[in-house]
Scaffold this active site. Structure first.
Site, PDB file in Angstrom:
ATOM      1  N   MET A 234      -9.280   8.406   0.191  1.00  0.00           N
ATOM      2  CA  MET A 234     -10.265   8.313   1.606  1.00  0.00           C
ATOM      3  C   MET A 234     -10.633   9.679   1.158  1.00  0.00           C
ATOM      4  SD  MET A 234      -7.823   7.280   4.389  1.00  0.00           S
ATOM      5  CE  MET A 234      -6.787   5.443   4.204  1.00  0.00           C
TER       6      MET A 234
ATOM      7  N   SER B 212       1.060  -1.139  -0.183  1.00  0.00           N
ATOM      8  CA  SER B 212      -0.254  -0.267   0.659  1.00  0.00           C
ATOM      9  C   SER B 212       1.059   1.131  -0.541  1.00  0.00           C
ATOM     10  CB  SER B 212      -0.777  -0.100   1.469  1.00  0.00           C
ATOM     11  OG  SER B 212      -1.647   1.035   1.026  1.00  0.00           O
TER      12      SER B 212
ATOM     13  N   ASP C 295      -6.032  -6.460   4.874  1.00  0.00           N
ATOM     14  CA  ASP C 295      -5.718  -5.456   4.712  1.00  0.00           C
ATOM     15  C   ASP C 295      -5.706  -4.111   6.488  1.00  0.00           C
ATOM     16  OD1 ASP C 295      -5.565  -2.554   4.084  1.00  0.00           O
ATOM     17  OD2 ASP C 295      -6.729  -1.578   2.718  1.00  0.00           O
TER      18      ASP C 295
ATOM     19  N   MET D 121     -12.173   4.164  -0.255  1.00  0.00           N
ATOM     20  CA  MET D 121     -12.970   4.192   1.644  1.00  0.00           C
ATOM     21  C   MET D 121     -13.734   5.599   0.821  1.00  0.00           C
ATOM     22  SD  MET D 121      -9.652   2.986   3.397  1.00  0.00           S
ATOM     23  CE  MET D 121      -8.871   3.019   1.841  1.00  0.00           C
TER      24      MET D 121
ATOM     25  N   HIS E  35      -8.987   0.720  -3.807  1.00  0.00           N
ATOM     26  CA  HIS E  35      -9.640   0.776  -2.448  1.00  0.00           C
ATOM     27  C   HIS E  35     -10.497   1.818  -1.969  1.00  0.00           C
ATOM     28  CE1 HIS E  35      -9.497  -0.142   1.940  1.00  0.00           C
ATOM     29  NE2 HIS E  35     -10.750  -0.222   1.502  1.00  0.00           N
TER      30      HIS E  35
HETATM   31  C1  DX5 Z   1      -6.212   1.202   6.284  1.00  0.00           C
HETATM   32  C2  DX5 Z   1      -5.536   1.272   4.288  1.00  0.00           C
HETATM   33  C3  DX5 Z   1      -4.834   0.123   4.412  1.00  0.00           C
HETATM   34  C4  DX5 Z   1      -3.370   0.632   4.686  1.00  0.00           C
HETATM   35  C5  DX5 Z   1      -2.478  -0.214   5.399  1.00  0.00           C
HETATM   36  O1  DX5 Z   1      -7.604   2.011   5.717  1.00  0.00           O
HETATM   37  O2  DX5 Z   1      -7.155   1.018   4.008  1.00  0.00           O
HETATM   38  O3  DX5 Z   1      -4.578  -0.054   2.972  1.00  0.00           O
HETATM   39  O4  DX5 Z   1      -2.846   1.607   4.015  1.00  0.00           O
HETATM   40  O5  DX5 Z   1      -1.285  -0.410   6.402  1.00  0.00           O
HETATM   41  P1  DX5 Z   1      -0.950  -0.735   6.998  1.00  0.00           P
HETATM   42  O6  DX5 Z   1      -0.381  -2.106   6.616  1.00  0.00           O
HETATM   43  O7  DX5 Z   1       0.302   0.420   7.685  1.00  0.00           O
HETATM   44  O8  DX5 Z   1      -1.638  -1.055   8.762  1.00  0.00           O
HETATM   45 ZN    ZN Z   2      -6.341  -0.448   1.492  1.00  0.00          ZN
END
Ligand code: DX5
Ligand code: ZN
Length: 226
Positions: A37, A8, A175, A68, A66
């Site tokens: 996000m 990520s 994730d 969000m 992804h």
């Molecule tokens: C969190 C994201 C993840 C995040 C994971 O809201 O969806 O993809 O980047 O990061 P780590 O591996 O640092 O938890």
């Molecule tokens: Zn993610």
């Protein structure tokens, strides 16, 4: 079945994004995970289609986007156009989940559905046969670098049962908070795609961190003969 690594870029150095993606790729990344996000569905703002398009230019790996965001339907075209290979939406915000899944497929992308830690499996029960992947959030989404929630392990196993019951071979992506200490556990539980941010890009050597994590994941997948 094998397991794939999706670093990520949320924890990457954005000023050197191309170099960071290249390092992850050399370390064995199979996809690049892009966390979008909107400051509404989650309490943080990150990247949009322009960043996806920029990453698209520096790697041939599939881009695992992804979303969000509260209203993903509005942005599907833009992300597909920018080069997304997978578009994952959150079940929590979609009253017509099946319609959104079909819209993603019509854009030529693979369709993923994500579940927050507090969202029950029943949210995806009726679409289990339609999705290409189920993303199990193992932290509350919004930020990188949080701690893995241990009950995610049993949730992954229950998602696998649900998919098997629907005769689906969809991927299960995990994730949040994945590191060398827990990657084997989630693979053993049935995860086939591993997202990792801080444990790769938060280190001094993302290439070697990716290689280590992928090695452990493959070892666990081999041990389970999947
Ligand atoms: C969190 C994201 C993840 C995040 C994971 O809201 O969806 O993809 O980047 O990061 P780590 O591996 O640092 O938890
Ligand atoms: Zn993610």
């Amino acid at each position: 079945m094998t397991v794939r690594l999706a670093p990520s870029i949320l924890s990457a150095d954005f000023a050197s994004l191309g170099a960071q993606v290249a390092a992850a790729e050399r370390g064995g990344a199979d996809l690049i995970h892009v966390d979008v996000m909107d400051g509404h569905f989650v309490p943080n703002l990150t990247m949009g289609p322009a960043v996806v398009a920029a990453v698209r230019r520096v790697t041939t790996l599939p881009l695992d986007v992804h979303l969000m965001v509260t209203d993903p339907d509005r942005f599907l075209d833009a992300f597909a156009e920018a080069g997304a290979g997978i578009l994952t939406v959150h079940a929590e915000v979609l009253p017509h989940l099946s319609r959104t899944i079909q819209a993603i497929k019509q854009l030529g992308c693979l369709a993923g559905v994500a579940l927050n830690p507090s969202t029950p499996l029943s949210a995806i029960e009726e679409v289990a046969g339609e999705v290409d992947l189920v993303l199990v959030m193992s932290v509350n989404p919004g930020f990188g670098g949080q701690s893995f929630l241990r009950n995610s392990e049993s949730k992954i196993a229950r998602v696998r049962q649900l998919l098997t019951g629907a005769r689906s071979v969809a991927d299960i992506e995990v994730d949040g908070g994945i590191d060398p200490g827990n990657v084997g556990l989630v693979v053993a539980a049935g995860a086939t795609m591993i997202v990792a941010g801080a444990s790769i890009f938060g280190t001094k050597d993302p290439e070697s961190a990716a290689r280590t994590l992928k090695g452990l994941a493959l070892e666990a997948a081999g041990a389970g003969r999947r």
